[in-house]
Design a protein around this motif. Structure first.
Motif, mmCIF file in Angstrom:
data_model
loop_
_atom_site.group_PDB
_atom_site.id
_atom_site.type_symbol
_atom_site.label_atom_id
_atom_site.label_comp_id
_atom_site.label_asym_id
_atom_site.label_seq_id
_atom_site.Cartn_x
_atom_site.Cartn_y
_atom_site.Cartn_z
ATOM 1 N N GLN A 8 -19.322 31.440 9.961
ATOM 2 C CA GLN A 8 -18.338 31.033 10.978
ATOM 3 C C GLN A 8 -17.362 32.173 11.290
ATOM 4 O OE1 GLN A 8 -16.983 27.448 8.895
ATOM 5 N NE2 GLN A 8 -17.639 26.199 10.642
ATOM 6 N N LEU B 100 -16.998 35.574 19.153
ATOM 7 C CA LEU B 100 -16.368 34.798 20.237
ATOM 8 C C LEU B 100 -15.118 35.514 20.741
ATOM 9 C CD1 LEU B 100 -16.252 32.212 21.961
ATOM 10 C CD2 LEU B 100 -14.972 31.117 20.109
ATOM 11 N N LEU C 104 -13.049 28.769 7.141
ATOM 12 C CA LEU C 104 -14.305 29.167 7.773
ATOM 13 C C LEU C 104 -15.253 29.797 6.759
ATOM 14 C CD1 LEU C 104 -13.184 30.708 11.199
ATOM 15 C CD2 LEU C 104 -13.688 28.343 10.639
ATOM 16 N N GLN D 189 -10.799 32.583 15.507
ATOM 17 C CA GLN D 189 -10.843 31.653 14.366
ATOM 18 C C GLN D 189 -10.341 30.262 14.760
ATOM 19 O OE1 GLN D 189 -9.244 32.747 10.443
ATOM 20 N NE2 GLN D 189 -9.221 34.875 11.149
ATOM 21 N N GLU E 248 -18.733 27.213 25.808
ATOM 22 C CA GLU E 248 -17.864 26.155 25.258
ATOM 23 C C GLU E 248 -16.393 26.525 25.432
ATOM 24 O OE1 GLU E 248 -20.865 24.449 21.777
ATOM 25 O OE2 GLU E 248 -19.297 25.890 21.242
ATOM 26 N N VAL F 40 -13.066 28.436 16.748
ATOM 27 C CA VAL F 40 -14.207 28.005 15.925
ATOM 28 C C VAL F 40 -13.797 26.814 15.051
ATOM 29 C CG1 VAL F 40 -15.765 28.696 14.044
ATOM 30 C CG2 VAL F 40 -15.428 30.208 16.012
ATOM 31 N N GLN F 41 -12.559 26.820 14.551
ATOM 32 C CA GLN F 41 -12.063 25.664 13.777
ATOM 33 C C GLN F 41 -12.108 24.379 14.596
ATOM 34 O OE1 GLN F 41 -8.150 27.058 12.696
ATOM 35 N NE2 GLN F 41 -8.747 27.484 10.610
ATOM 36 N N GLN G 248 -19.091 34.291 13.657
ATOM 37 C CA GLN G 248 -19.054 33.590 14.958
ATOM 38 C C GLN G 248 -17.694 33.792 15.632
ATOM 39 O OE1 GLN G 248 -19.854 29.456 14.160
ATOM 40 N NE2 GLN G 248 -21.649 29.408 15.477
ATOM 41 N N ALA G 249 -16.627 33.637 14.850
ATOM 42 C CA ALA G 249 -15.258 33.749 15.383
ATOM 43 C C ALA G 249 -14.998 35.150 15.923
ATOM 44 C CB ALA G 249 -14.237 33.390 14.302
ATOM 45 N N THR H 237 -17.662 27.504 19.749
ATOM 46 C CA THR H 237 -18.311 28.664 19.134
ATOM 47 C C THR H 237 -18.961 29.609 20.132
ATOM 48 O OG1 THR H 237 -20.342 27.366 18.846
ATOM 49 C CG2 THR H 237 -18.784 27.373 17.001
ATOM 50 N N THR H 238 -19.104 29.190 21.394
ATOM 51 C CA THR H 238 -19.793 30.046 22.383
ATOM 52 C C THR H 238 -18.876 30.304 23.581
ATOM 53 O OG1 THR H 238 -20.723 28.213 23.676
ATOM 54 C CG2 THR H 238 -22.013 28.974 21.761
#
Length: 575
Positions: free
Chosen positions: A16, A23, A12, A35, A47, A38-39, A19-20, A43-44
């Motif tokens: 990112q 999240l 990441l 993590q 989602e 996101v991988q 972001q992780a 990301t949201t």
């Protein structure tokens, strides 16, 4: 002991990572889980909600598929005119589940219907001349193909001349020229705007039935009860379990576990599957048995089993199919031993970057399995051929990242027929061309393959402290299922691991050990199982710290469930 290459799926970036973390906070989970999500492109919060709660709302409109309107119109016309229809499927698991789903559903509403599956040995893959002759003799006006047909342009054209229309439901790569069918449903068509490209053949057939239901021909609720068959096709065909396939697999597993049809129930009992069915138990428990019917006898037996409504009848069918599976395993074992010996005894083959083997009396039904077994020992693209009607015919399998279909295509001047996917293909050629093909295929592979692709690969999601593994952590990981290509079971790596006590040997080839990482709070110990890892025993006894790559699984013994690590590899620091 094969040296394995460890690689990390995704590293990441700084943004990112942020972001992780955000999240993980928003959905109240461990940062490691943020993590992992996101991988996988999640990301949201919304989602993540869709990912963890797949539903029917995630299925696309079937009319987005090119030619869907034509396919529905032609079927409705057939119903109106009471025309005879044949549902024509391939002989593998995707093909037989497709036929059972499509025929089983449509038969509730329309009676002028039968199904046809070609014989693997006398007719071969795809639409056969015998199939067209049979349809003509029976006065059939429409054939719907499932999981085949996209490569049968000549046969479809001949059928058209005989007054037989085709609707093709396929998911294999099309040739430049499509068959002259009334409708060609294939999301891999270049001109098809359908948003999801990785459906199985059964999935494409399901979309056609969904479209029919939307036109008032059939009950959608009844159709969704057939998702148990669709998830079997998704698992067995090893397609991506993302997007629409993920929703279909998730809902299909629910249906499979809630309402087991008699045929599935009988197979579950014979396979000794006691826990809730997941993708793995379908792949290793159900799929080989369903496939064995077409490999050893005739795939019609598998369809009969899946359509059976009577418990006693289903159990009898299942016993037959299970016997075929035992026969298949015997062929598989003896032919694999022969194949491995052929490689070991040939200097050129030992040093080659590919394997191409031919023996005229090998059983055609298991050559694909034998190719996979050879890759376990000699990690490289592999083609196994046998004699079929005077031709060399067989299957190819590949290693991660190498497109075996394109390599075979580059040898097309030596072949009569070929087709397939990136990692698996089928082909036939004159017997006298086998040596030339072996050399040319190896040249092509040698030009295109990267050296690291010839070393077995372990893809790791992330490094993890053993102390981070808790029942809550695993509970979230478990909810990331169903797992499969593009959403694989997370693989973790832990470093500076130590062993508590000595490892135990199981059946002289497997390892069982207690592992931990030193920690100020006191270490948490976990049982780790290493199947086929007896070669690591001497090094483990040195007492030096090591690294492990593993997945986390539940183990239930005497009604007690604990978390266990399933080792994929062990690494010792050099020096």
């Amino acid at each position: 002991m094969n040296t394995k290459r460890w690689t990390y799926r995704t590293t990441l970036s700084e943004s990112q990572q942020i972001q992780a973390e955000a999240l993980a906070k928003s959905i109240n989970v461990n940062p490691f889980l943020g993590q992992l999500l996101v991988q996988r492109g999640i990301t949201t919060f919304d989602e993540a909600k869709d990912f963890f709660r797949p539903s029917l709302a995630h299925l696309h409109n079937p009319f987005l598929m090119k030619d869907m309107d034509k396919a529905v119109a032609r079927l409705l016309r057939a119903f109106e005119n009471n025309e005879k229809i044949i549902i024509y499927g391939d002989y593998d698991v995707d093909g037989t589940t497709s036929v059972a789903l499509f025929y089983g559903f449509l038969k509730k509403y329309y009676t002028q219907l039968e199904y046809y599956i070609p014989d693997r040995y006398t007719e071969g893959y795809g639409v056969s001349w015998q199939g067209i002759d049979y349809a003509e003799q029976q006065g059939v006006k429409l054939i719907v193909t499932l999981d085949c047909g996209i490569k049968s342009a000549d046969k479809v054209a001949e059928a058209q001349r005989r007054g037989i229309d085709f609707i093709i439901c396929d998911h294999h790569r099309p040739d430049q020229h499509l068959p002259p069918a009334v409708a060609v449903l294939d999301p891999k068509r270049e001109d098809c705007p359908y948003p999801y490209k990785e459906l199985t053949g059964c999935g494409v057939g399901f979309k056609l039935l969904q479209a029919l239901c939307e036109q008032g021909m059939g009950d959608e609720e009844v159709l969704y009860q057939q998702l148990d068959l669709l998830v079997v096709s998704i698992a067995a065909d090893i397609v991506h379990i993302t997007g629409e396939n993920r929703a279909l697999a998730f809902l299909g597993l629910k249906e499979l576990n809630k309402h087991k049809r008699p045929g599935i129930n009988a197979l579950v009992a014979l396979a000794g599957l006691r826990n809730e069915l997941d993708i793995n138990s379908v792949v290793f428990g159900l799929a080989p048995r369903i496939n064995a019917a077409g490999r050893i006898a005739h795939a019609k037996e598998a369809v009969r089993l899946l359509l059976s409504k009577d418990k006693t009848e289903a159990e009898a069918f299942a016993q037959e199919i299970n016997q075929h599976n035992s026969d298949r395993r015997n062929f598989d074992t003896s032919i694999t031993d022969e194949a491995l010996n052929m490689i070991r005894e040939d200097e050129w083959m030992l040093s080659a970057n590919s394997t191409v083997l031919y023996k005229e009396d090998w059983h055609k039904g298991v050559v694909g399995i034998v190719a996979s077994r050879c890759i376990e020992h000699f990690f490289r693209p592999t083609v196994i051929l046998t004699n079929s009607h005077g031709k060399a015919a067989g299957s190819a399998r590949s290693v991660p990242g190498f497109d075996v279909y394109e390599a075979i295509e580059a040898c097309s001047d030596l072949l009569e027929q070929f087709g397939g996917h990136t990692f698996a293909a089928g082909l036939s050629l004159p017997v006298e061309n086998v040596d030339a093909f072996r050399k040319k295929f190896n040249d092509i592979v040698s030009e295109r393959i990267r050296p690291e692709q010839l070393t077995p690969l372990i893809e790791i999601d992330m490094d993890l402290d053993l102390n981070a593994i808790t029942p809550k952590f695993y509970g979230i990981v478990k909810q990331m299922a169903p797992f499969g290509p593009e959403n694989m079971t997370p693989v973790f790596a832990s470093h500076q691991v130590r062993m508590s006590g000595n490892p135990t040997l199981m059946k002289e080839k497997h390892l069982k050990l207690e592992v931990f990482q030193p920690s100020p709070q006191g270490p948490t110990k976990y049982t780790a199982i290493g199947f086929g890892m007896v070669d690591f025993y001497p090094k483990l006894m040195s007492g030096k710290p090591f690294s492990i790559a593993y997945t986390i699984e539940e183990n239930t013994f005497r009604d007690k469930t604990t978390l266990q690590l399933y080792l994929k590899d062990i690494r010792f620091e050099e020096g």
